[in-house]
Design an enzyme around this catalytic site. Structure first.
Site, PDB file in Angstrom:
ATOM      1  N   GLU A 138       0.802  -1.241   0.000  1.00 41.59           N
ATOM      2  CA  GLU A 138       0.000   0.000   0.000  1.00 41.59           C
ATOM      3  C   GLU A 138       0.829   1.282   0.000  1.00 41.59           C
ATOM      4  OE1 GLU A 138      -2.891  -0.361   3.184  1.00 41.59           O
ATOM      5  OE2 GLU A 138      -3.537  -2.329   2.482  1.00 41.59           O
ATOM      6  N   ASN A 180       1.934  -5.175  -3.190  1.00 47.04           N
ATOM      7  CA  ASN A 180       0.525  -5.450  -2.887  1.00 47.04           C
ATOM      8  C   ASN A 180      -0.231  -4.151  -2.597  1.00 47.04           C
ATOM      9  OD1 ASN A 180      -1.541  -7.499  -2.192  1.00 47.04           O
ATOM     10  ND2 ASN A 180      -1.330  -6.746  -0.084  1.00 47.04           N
ATOM     11  N   HIS A 216     -10.698  -5.809  -2.245  1.00 50.13           N
ATOM     12  CA  HIS A 216     -11.771  -5.569  -1.265  1.00 50.13           C
ATOM     13  C   HIS A 216     -12.892  -4.858  -2.020  1.00 50.13           C
ATOM     14  CE1 HIS A 216      -9.316  -6.862   2.082  1.00 50.13           C
ATOM     15  NE2 HIS A 216      -8.351  -6.031   1.713  1.00 50.13           N
ATOM     16  N   GLU A 243      -6.494 -10.442  -1.115  1.00 49.99           N
ATOM     17  CA  GLU A 243      -7.298 -10.185   0.098  1.00 49.99           C
ATOM     18  C   GLU A 243      -8.776 -10.124  -0.254  1.00 49.99           C
ATOM     19  OE1 GLU A 243      -5.811  -6.837   2.341  1.00 49.99           O
ATOM     20  OE2 GLU A 243      -3.721  -7.348   1.934  1.00 49.99           O
ATOM     21  N   ASP A 245     -12.528  -9.997  -0.645  1.00 53.97           N
ATOM     22  CA  ASP A 245     -13.813 -10.071   0.066  1.00 53.97           C
ATOM     23  C   ASP A 245     -14.774  -9.158  -0.669  1.00 53.97           C
ATOM     24  OD1 ASP A 245     -12.888  -7.583   1.069  1.00 53.97           O
ATOM     25  OD2 ASP A 245     -12.557  -8.356   3.087  1.00 53.97           O
TER      26      ASP A 245
HETATM   27  O1  9MR Z   1      -7.595  -7.758   8.596  1.00 53.33           O
HETATM   28  C1  9MR Z   1      -6.639  -6.959   9.257  1.00 53.33           C
HETATM   29  C2  9MR Z   1      -7.190  -6.428  10.553  1.00 53.33           C
HETATM   30  O2  9MR Z   1      -7.356  -7.505  11.486  1.00 53.33           O
HETATM   31  C3  9MR Z   1      -6.262  -5.386  11.146  1.00 53.33           C
HETATM   32  O3  9MR Z   1      -6.874  -4.795  12.274  1.00 53.33           O
HETATM   33  C4  9MR Z   1      -5.947  -4.339  10.119  1.00 53.33           C
HETATM   34  C5  9MR Z   1      -4.977  -3.336  10.671  1.00 53.33           C
HETATM   35  O4  9MR Z   1      -4.593  -2.370   9.775  1.00 53.33           O
HETATM   36  O5  9MR Z   1      -5.373  -4.944   8.967  1.00 53.33           O
HETATM   37  C6  9MR Z   1      -6.268  -5.805   8.337  1.00 53.33           C
HETATM   38  O6  9MR Z   1      -5.709  -6.336   7.155  1.00 53.33           O
HETATM   39  C7  9MR Z   1      -5.379  -5.372   6.154  1.00 53.33           C
HETATM   40  C8  9MR Z   1      -4.182  -5.896   5.400  1.00 53.33           C
HETATM   41  O7  9MR Z   1      -3.131  -6.154   6.280  1.00 53.33           O
HETATM   42  C9  9MR Z   1      -3.730  -4.941   4.325  1.00 53.33           C
HETATM   43  N1  9MR Z   1      -4.827  -4.573   3.445  1.00 53.33           N
HETATM   44  C10 9MR Z   1      -6.042  -4.145   4.096  1.00 53.33           C
HETATM   45  C11 9MR Z   1      -6.487  -5.181   5.130  1.00 53.33           C
HETATM   46  C12 9MR Z   1      -7.822  -4.767   5.738  1.00 53.33           C
HETATM   47  O8  9MR Z   1      -7.694  -3.585   6.458  1.00 53.33           O
END
Ligand code: 9MR
Length: 318
Positions: A138, A180, A216, A243, A245
């Protein structure tokens, strides 16, 4: 003797087995603390052949104080995966978010050194055990600029991303190294900014092997989703849906479209959903996953399995 037609190849009955028949993996994000939930583990072991640590390999988890590394929770996921024949996506070596406090408070050359040391240490620790690493997560800005996101890492100099990829390659030469990001699911300013970076890395010999599309999604997928995956593949990198969903209406149909798009791109080597049951999702209340809160298969599950069973093969394998 009567002629007996050969039986058609039997359609696989799980996501992982069906994806494997197409030379691909089907994965999920996993949380270490859920590995004691028997319903969760039974679905995980039955359906998936790849895992991504949802939080346990992030910088704040693996290096909570500078130079002191902590792998207990990440190792629980890695050990579970290896014991069950699943491949592992490492997520993520460097990201502006989920940095430990000590790193958040650093800048300049001290931060650059600490970041590269983090990449080297973590990738070295897991050398030989990670299929693909999200080396950088990101780093591009939302909106129309197509440029980098401001962050403490970006302020160490624009070359921080390539420095991270070079360090990761040196530490684990056999892991596929991915960039990513999210909101990159169609051809848009952000995905084009990343495309331009990948093209430049390939031209200059910066080691990069794959691009992850988080995907997402809500209600729909951009009409040029497959076209966008293909343009990256045409640069000579693998693409992965990392990722996935999907919230909102038409969920099963959108899962079908995304799955078919991956299968139509020979360098799309796998799909990862961001959790197992709706209750495991970070998108609370959105119910964006393939299993309901009780672990039952949803229509979206059937759509994905049918799309996998109908799809093309990937001679290259994952
Ligand atoms: O799913 C993850 C969540 O449990 C955490 O609280 C969060 C913290 O930033 O990160 C989420 O996963 C993220 C991933 O690492 C990167 N892309 C976005 C995902 C959803 O926020």
């Amino acid at each position: 003797m009567a002629f007996v037609a050969p039986a058609p190849a039997e359609a696989a009955s799980t996501l992982g087995a069906s994806a494997a028949e197409k030379g691909r993996y089907f994965g999920t994000a996993v949380a270490a603390h859920k590995l004691s939930d028997s319903q969760y583990v039974s679905i995980l072991n039955r359906e998936f052949n790849s895992v991504t640590a949802e939080n346990e390999m992030k910088w704040d988890a693996t290096e909570p104080s500078q130079g002191r590394f902590s792998y207990t929770n990440a190792d629980r996921i890695v050990n579970h995966a290896r014991a069950n024949g699943m491949s592992i996506r490492g997520h993520a070596l460097l990201w502006h978010a989920q940095q430990p406090g000590w790193a958040q408070n650093m800048s300049g050359s001290a931060l650059r050194s600490a970041a590269i040391n983090h990449v080297t240490q973590v990738a070295s620790y897991y050398r030989g055990r990670i299929h693909s690493w999200d080396v950088v997560n990101e780093a591009f800005a939302d909106g129309g600029s197509g440029g980098r996101r401001d962050s403490n890492l970006q302020r160490t100099g624009n070359d921080w991303i390539e420095a991270a990829f070079r360090a990761a390659r040196a530490a684990d030469p056999n892991a596929k190294l991915c960039y990513n990001d999210y909101n990159t699911d169609g051809v848009n300013a952000k995905s084009t900014g990343i495309y331009t970076m990948v093209r430049d890395f390939k031209a200059r010999g910066v080691p990069i092997d794959c691009v992850g599309f988080q995907s997402h999604l809500t209600n729909s997928v951009p009409g040029d989703y497959q076209t966008n995956l293909q343009r990256f593949a045409d640069l000579g990198v693998d693409v992965q849906i990392t990722e996935l969903d999907i919230a909102g209406t038409n969920q099963a149909a959108v899962y079908d479209t995304v799955t078919r798009a991956c299968l139509a791109v020979s360098r799309c080597t796998g799909i990862t959903v961001w959790g197992i049951r709706d209750s495991d999702s970070w998108r609370t209340g959105a119910n964006p996953l393939l299993f309901d809160n009780n672990g039952n298969k949803k229509p979206a599950y059937t759509a994905v399995l049918n799309a996998l069973n109908a799809g093309g093969t990937n001679p290259g394998g994952p």
